[in-house]
Design a protein around this motif. Sequence first.
Motif, PDB file in Angstrom:
ATOM      1  N   GLN A 194      55.184 -33.998 -42.677  1.00 16.13           N
ATOM      2  CA  GLN A 194      55.995 -33.186 -41.776  1.00 16.13           C
ATOM      3  C   GLN A 194      57.249 -32.683 -42.471  1.00 16.13           C
ATOM      4  OE1 GLN A 194      55.428 -31.860 -38.926  1.00 16.13           O
ATOM      5  NE2 GLN A 194      57.487 -31.045 -38.540  1.00 16.13           N
ATOM      6  N   LEU A 195      57.885 -33.519 -43.281  1.00 20.02           N
ATOM      7  CA  LEU A 195      59.085 -33.092 -43.997  1.00 20.02           C
ATOM      8  C   LEU A 195      58.773 -31.930 -44.931  1.00 20.02           C
ATOM      9  CD1 LEU A 195      60.604 -36.607 -44.794  1.00 20.02           C
ATOM     10  CD2 LEU A 195      61.556 -34.911 -43.217  1.00 20.02           C
ATOM     11  N   ILE A 196      57.642 -32.005 -45.606  1.00 16.52           N
ATOM     12  CA  ILE A 196      57.230 -30.901 -46.482  1.00 16.52           C
ATOM     13  C   ILE A 196      56.982 -29.645 -45.656  1.00 16.52           C
ATOM     14  CG2 ILE A 196      55.351 -30.086 -47.963  1.00 16.52           C
ATOM     15  CD1 ILE A 196      55.093 -33.009 -48.966  1.00 16.52           C
ATOM     16  N   CYS A 197      56.359 -29.818 -44.487  1.00 23.49           N
ATOM     17  CA  CYS A 197      56.088 -28.663 -43.623  1.00 23.49           C
ATOM     18  C   CYS A 197      57.375 -28.035 -43.096  1.00 23.49           C
ATOM     19  CB  CYS A 197      55.193 -29.078 -42.465  1.00 23.49           C
ATOM     20  SG  CYS A 197      53.493 -29.443 -42.953  1.00 23.49           S
ATOM     21  N   GLU A 198      58.373 -28.854 -42.818  1.00 22.51           N
ATOM     22  CA  GLU A 198      59.652 -28.308 -42.339  1.00 22.51           C
ATOM     23  C   GLU A 198      60.357 -27.541 -43.452  1.00 22.51           C
ATOM     24  OE1 GLU A 198      61.902 -31.404 -40.376  1.00 22.51           O
ATOM     25  OE2 GLU A 198      60.243 -31.853 -39.013  1.00 22.51           O
TER      26      GLU A 198
END
Length: 477
Positions: A194-198
């Motif tokens: 999720q952090l990468i996606c954000e």
Amino acid sequence: MSNSDFGLIGLAVMGQNLVLNVESRGFKVSVYNRTTSIMEEFVSAHPDKQLVGESTLEGFVQSLAKPRKIMIMVKAGGPVDAVIESLIPLLDKDDIIIDGGNSLYTDTERRDAWCSKEGLRFIGAGVSGGEEGARKGPSIMPGGPASTWEVMKPIFESISAKVDGVPCVTHIGPGGAGHFVKMVHNGIEYGDMQLICEAYNIFKAAGFSNEELADIFAEWNAGDLESFLIEITANIFKQKDPETGKDIVDLIVDKAGQKGTGRWTVMESVEQAVPFSTIAGSVEARIISSMRGQRKNASGILQGPDNWGFELSGMSKEDLVSKVRNALYASKIVSYAQGLDLIAKVGREKNWSLDLGAIARIWRGGCIIRAKFLNRITEAFEADADLTNLMLAPFFTEILNSGQKDWREVVALAATNGIPVPSFGGSLSYYDAYRAERLPANLLQAQRDFFGAHTYERIDKPEGEFFHTEDWPELIS
């Protein structure tokens, strides 16, 4: 003809790859699958391998050397129980059953007690690395009696991934410890993704091309953020769709799936009263992504900035990349801090004697969350086995202190431009709450005492003394 050293039930792709991995290390392997044709096709496809295919469970069990070592690779839940129930009448005392799926750790503890009562040994072993890891070397997290681990150690160490010659497997602890650690590993995996996606969402909203994103993530992967997930992300941005010639990432529907381990981890964090904002935010993000129809409808009703495009004012692309990189790194540290905190707390409650440094060490290779900075986590717990929070290890404290200004700017930029960053934002809130000398919980305690006489402590009285105000002002209405 000699009996097999190892047996596996369940020949989906993970099971098949694990069998080939075990066989490649010099072990003879028996295989069984409920659908016999799948077993027959698999064995016939590898005529040069030491594989024994059995069409009946009885024949499968009899083909194994004692103590029998049988790994189950079937869907978590009822199917695992069904296989165990079928195996028990066929096995002898001290035979070993290994559940290599993503089972809920409380189910593993129940099965451990069940098998023990029948005179059998049981291992709940988390296996991470996906299909490629299963074939070439996964990270393995086995739980169960230490004596059983010693029996399985030669096989598990031989098939696991290796980093600097060290096998990515260790005895996690008794009972359900292995599956519990694997569950939290998957929660951390949710957070990482999720952090990468954000970060991606911010870059796309700022007008970055997929070619630029491929270069950014490749550069990050060459530094301190080196990890499997960063590496595959760089490659994803390069992939073209053979049908249309367009970038495949732009053709994929923004609707995420999940198999449940992330939810289980968050539910456990609530049960254990462990703050879990980063990973909880990642689970929530997947859930809200699945509400695609509602989102599309709401996008024409609820007002706010256009969260798919904004102008960089007073900041270069290079500056934004640097700031997002620091925000990602800081948030990643928080995600691991929260996950390891949950592991430590449950480990203490269960008397599992968990070694957090050893757990981080076996995550360095084979598994989905393998990353360069896991070396630093291992070092942190080797230096201080009683470390209360990963953020307080000097190496990570320095990164957080030096990156927190950029972290705040990124979260503020996202909020200003209507870009959802539940895990970036949740990580920063956790960081600020953890370092806060004083929080507004004094007012919360006053509210609780007002409506429910729940009492409170006072800063001018000894800790542990509780008070209640009898004469709170009466309500006007």
